[in-house]
Design a protein around this motif. Structure first.
Motif, PDB file in Angstrom:
ATOM      1  N   VAL A  72     -10.219  15.855 -18.462  1.00 28.79           N
ATOM      2  CA  VAL A  72      -9.964  15.795 -17.026  1.00 28.79           C
ATOM      3  C   VAL A  72      -8.971  16.866 -16.589  1.00 28.79           C
ATOM      4  N   GLU A  73      -8.998  17.115 -15.294  1.00 25.41           N
ATOM      5  CA  GLU A  73      -7.954  17.946 -14.702  1.00 25.41           C
ATOM      6  C   GLU A  73      -7.000  17.007 -13.986  1.00 25.41           C
ATOM      7  N   SER A  74      -5.739  17.120 -14.296  1.00 21.44           N
ATOM      8  CA  SER A  74      -4.719  16.279 -13.691  1.00 21.44           C
ATOM      9  C   SER A  74      -4.174  16.980 -12.454  1.00 21.44           C
ATOM     10  N   HIS A  75      -4.193  16.275 -11.323  1.00 25.07           N
ATOM     11  CA  HIS A  75      -3.710  16.837 -10.069  1.00 25.07           C
ATOM     12  C   HIS A  75      -2.309  16.295  -9.801  1.00 25.07           C
ATOM     13  N   ALA A  76      -1.387  17.177  -9.494  1.00 23.29           N
ATOM     14  CA  ALA A  76       0.019  16.807  -9.307  1.00 23.29           C
ATOM     15  C   ALA A  76       0.224  15.903  -8.093  1.00 23.29           C
ATOM     16  N   LEU A  77       1.177  15.031  -8.222  1.00 22.84           N
ATOM     17  CA  LEU A  77       1.623  14.201  -7.116  1.00 22.84           C
ATOM     18  C   LEU A  77       2.672  15.015  -6.357  1.00 22.84           C
ATOM     19  N   ASN A  78       2.482  15.161  -5.040  1.00 25.04           N
ATOM     20  CA  ASN A  78       3.423  15.972  -4.278  1.00 25.04           C
ATOM     21  C   ASN A  78       3.847  15.256  -2.996  1.00 25.04           C
ATOM     22  N   ASP A  79       4.792  15.843  -2.282  1.00 23.48           N
ATOM     23  CA  ASP A  79       5.328  15.225  -1.067  1.00 23.48           C
ATOM     24  C   ASP A  79       4.254  15.006  -0.008  1.00 23.48           C
ATOM     25  N   LYS A  80       3.344  15.939   0.125  1.00 17.21           N
ATOM     26  CA  LYS A  80       2.284  15.799   1.133  1.00 17.21           C
ATOM     27  C   LYS A  80       1.454  14.547   0.865  1.00 17.21           C
ATOM     28  N   VAL A  81       1.032  14.355  -0.377  1.00 18.42           N
ATOM     29  CA  VAL A  81       0.225  13.189  -0.750  1.00 18.42           C
ATOM     30  C   VAL A  81       1.019  11.902  -0.518  1.00 18.42           C
ATOM     31  N   VAL A  82       2.282  11.894  -0.922  1.00 21.88           N
ATOM     32  CA  VAL A  82       3.126  10.708  -0.736  1.00 21.88           C
ATOM     33  C   VAL A  82       3.277  10.385   0.748  1.00 21.88           C
ATOM     34  N   ASP A  83       3.559  11.399   1.569  1.00 23.16           N
ATOM     35  CA  ASP A  83       3.729  11.167   3.007  1.00 23.16           C
ATOM     36  C   ASP A  83       2.446  10.660   3.654  1.00 23.16           C
ATOM     37  N   LEU A  84       1.310  11.252   3.292  1.00 24.76           N
ATOM     38  CA  LEU A  84       0.035  10.792   3.848  1.00 24.76           C
ATOM     39  C   LEU A  84      -0.237   9.340   3.464  1.00 24.76           C
ATOM     40  N   ALA A  85       0.019   9.001   2.214  1.00 29.41           N
ATOM     41  CA  ALA A  85      -0.216   7.630   1.749  1.00 29.41           C
ATOM     42  C   ALA A  85       0.741   6.639   2.419  1.00 29.41           C
ATOM     43  N   LEU A  86       1.986   7.038   2.604  1.00 30.94           N
ATOM     44  CA  LEU A  86       2.963   6.165   3.256  1.00 30.94           C
ATOM     45  C   LEU A  86       2.595   5.871   4.704  1.00 30.94           C
ATOM     46  N   ASN A  87       1.994   6.845   5.371  1.00 30.17           N
ATOM     47  CA  ASN A  87       1.718   6.724   6.802  1.00 30.17           C
ATOM     48  C   ASN A  87       0.310   6.231   7.130  1.00 30.17           C
ATOM     49  N   ASP A  88      -0.503   6.002   6.138  1.00 29.35           N
ATOM     50  CA  ASP A  88      -1.867   5.532   6.371  1.00 29.35           C
ATOM     51  C   ASP A  88      -1.921   4.025   6.129  1.00 29.35           C
ATOM     52  N   LEU A  89      -1.904   3.274   7.203  1.00 29.66           N
ATOM     53  CA  LEU A  89      -1.879   1.815   7.085  1.00 29.66           C
ATOM     54  C   LEU A  89      -3.237   1.222   6.739  1.00 29.66           C
ATOM     55  N   ASN A  90      -4.272   2.067   6.614  1.00 31.38           N
ATOM     56  CA  ASN A  90      -5.577   1.590   6.138  1.00 31.38           C
ATOM     57  C   ASN A  90      -5.501   1.173   4.673  1.00 31.38           C
ATOM     58  N   PHE A  91      -4.487   1.687   3.979  1.00 29.42           N
ATOM     59  CA  PHE A  91      -4.304   1.347   2.570  1.00 29.42           C
ATOM     60  C   PHE A  91      -3.192   0.326   2.441  1.00 29.42           C
ATOM     61  N   LYS A  92      -3.577  -0.897   2.149  1.00 34.06           N
ATOM     62  CA  LYS A  92      -2.583  -1.950   1.945  1.00 34.06           C
ATOM     63  C   LYS A  92      -1.795  -1.692   0.672  1.00 34.06           C
ATOM     64  N   ASP A  93      -2.464  -1.092  -0.310  1.00 33.71           N
ATOM     65  CA  ASP A  93      -1.849  -0.771  -1.596  1.00 33.71           C
ATOM     66  C   ASP A  93      -1.461   0.709  -1.579  1.00 33.71           C
ATOM     67  N   PHE A  94      -0.179   0.968  -1.644  1.00 32.85           N
ATOM     68  CA  PHE A  94       0.344   2.341  -1.612  1.00 32.85           C
ATOM     69  C   PHE A  94      -0.291   3.207  -2.698  1.00 32.85           C
ATOM     70  N   GLU A  95      -0.476   2.651  -3.892  1.00 39.90           N
ATOM     71  CA  GLU A  95      -1.058   3.413  -5.004  1.00 39.90           C
ATOM     72  C   GLU A  95      -2.484   3.843  -4.682  1.00 39.90           C
ATOM     73  N   ASP A  96      -3.246   3.007  -3.990  1.00 40.43           N
ATOM     74  CA  ASP A  96      -4.605   3.399  -3.584  1.00 40.43           C
ATOM     75  C   ASP A  96      -4.554   4.568  -2.608  1.00 40.43           C
ATOM     76  N   GLY A  97      -3.587   4.547  -1.712  1.00 38.74           N
ATOM     77  CA  GLY A  97      -3.402   5.674  -0.795  1.00 38.74           C
ATOM     78  C   GLY A  97      -3.078   6.950  -1.545  1.00 38.74           C
ATOM     79  N   ILE A  98      -2.231   6.840  -2.551  1.00 36.46           N
ATOM     80  CA  ILE A  98      -1.911   8.007  -3.393  1.00 36.46           C
ATOM     81  C   ILE A  98      -3.181   8.528  -4.050  1.00 36.46           C
ATOM     82  N   GLN A  99      -3.993   7.632  -4.587  1.00 35.70           N
ATOM     83  CA  GLN A  99      -5.240   8.048  -5.241  1.00 35.70           C
ATOM     84  C   GLN A  99      -6.157   8.752  -4.240  1.00 35.70           C
ATOM     85  N   TYR A 100      -6.323   8.163  -3.075  1.00 36.05           N
ATOM     86  CA  TYR A 100      -7.214   8.712  -2.065  1.00 36.05           C
ATOM     87  C   TYR A 100      -6.786  10.116  -1.639  1.00 36.05           C
TER      88      TYR A 100
END
Length: 140
Positions: A72-100
């Motif tokens: 696999v290719e591992s994609h880095a976790l970055n501030d943009k992904v974290v901020d998008l996941a934090l602000n998207d209330l469609n994802f009840k589970d923060f980790e799912d938002g990070i994945q998305y």
């Protein structure tokens, strides 16, 4: 084809979780034979190690993750992904938002997960390993 794989599918393979192991094995075998490109979040590797470390020795868990990384290719976790996941209330589970958002950042064509309901607002196709393999078979 760049396919993003959720943590649960990785754990199915590496922990040999039944009844999901064989489908995940087929999926990762496609990457091993260079038929598809699989992308994962760096967070998935951390979470997978944590789970594996509960069921096996530390050395074995690290060895398995190290061998797995060649598929696999591992994609880095970055501030943009974290901020998008934090602000998207469609994802009840923060980790799912990070994945998305990691899948979007890595330009994935689809997301493979066993938790389809967690990605119901996805802008890219979301499938289980079984669905992905069946679709691929009909397209061949």
């Amino acid at each position: 084809m760049n396919v993003f794989v959720d943590t649960n599918v990785i754990i199915d393979l590496l922990a040999k979780r039944e009844p999901f192991y064989h489908e995940s094995l087929k999926l990762f075998s496609l990457a091993d034979s260079n038929q598809i490109e699989l992308t994962v979040s760096a967070l998935s590797l951390v979470n997978t190690h944590y789970i594996l470390n509960d069921v096996m020795k530390l050395k074995d868990a690290r060895s398995i993750i190290g061998k797995f990384k060649v598929l696999v290719e591992s994609h880095a976790l970055n501030d943009k992904v974290v901020d998008l996941a934090l602000n998207d209330l469609n994802f009840k589970d923060f980790e799912d938002g990070i994945q998305y958002y990691t899948a979007l950042e890595s330009n994935a064509n689809s997301i493979i997960t066993r938790n389809l309901k967690d990605f119901k607002h996805s802008k890219i196709p979301v499938m289980s390993p079984k669905e992905f393999l069946a679709k691929r078979k009909t397209e061949s």
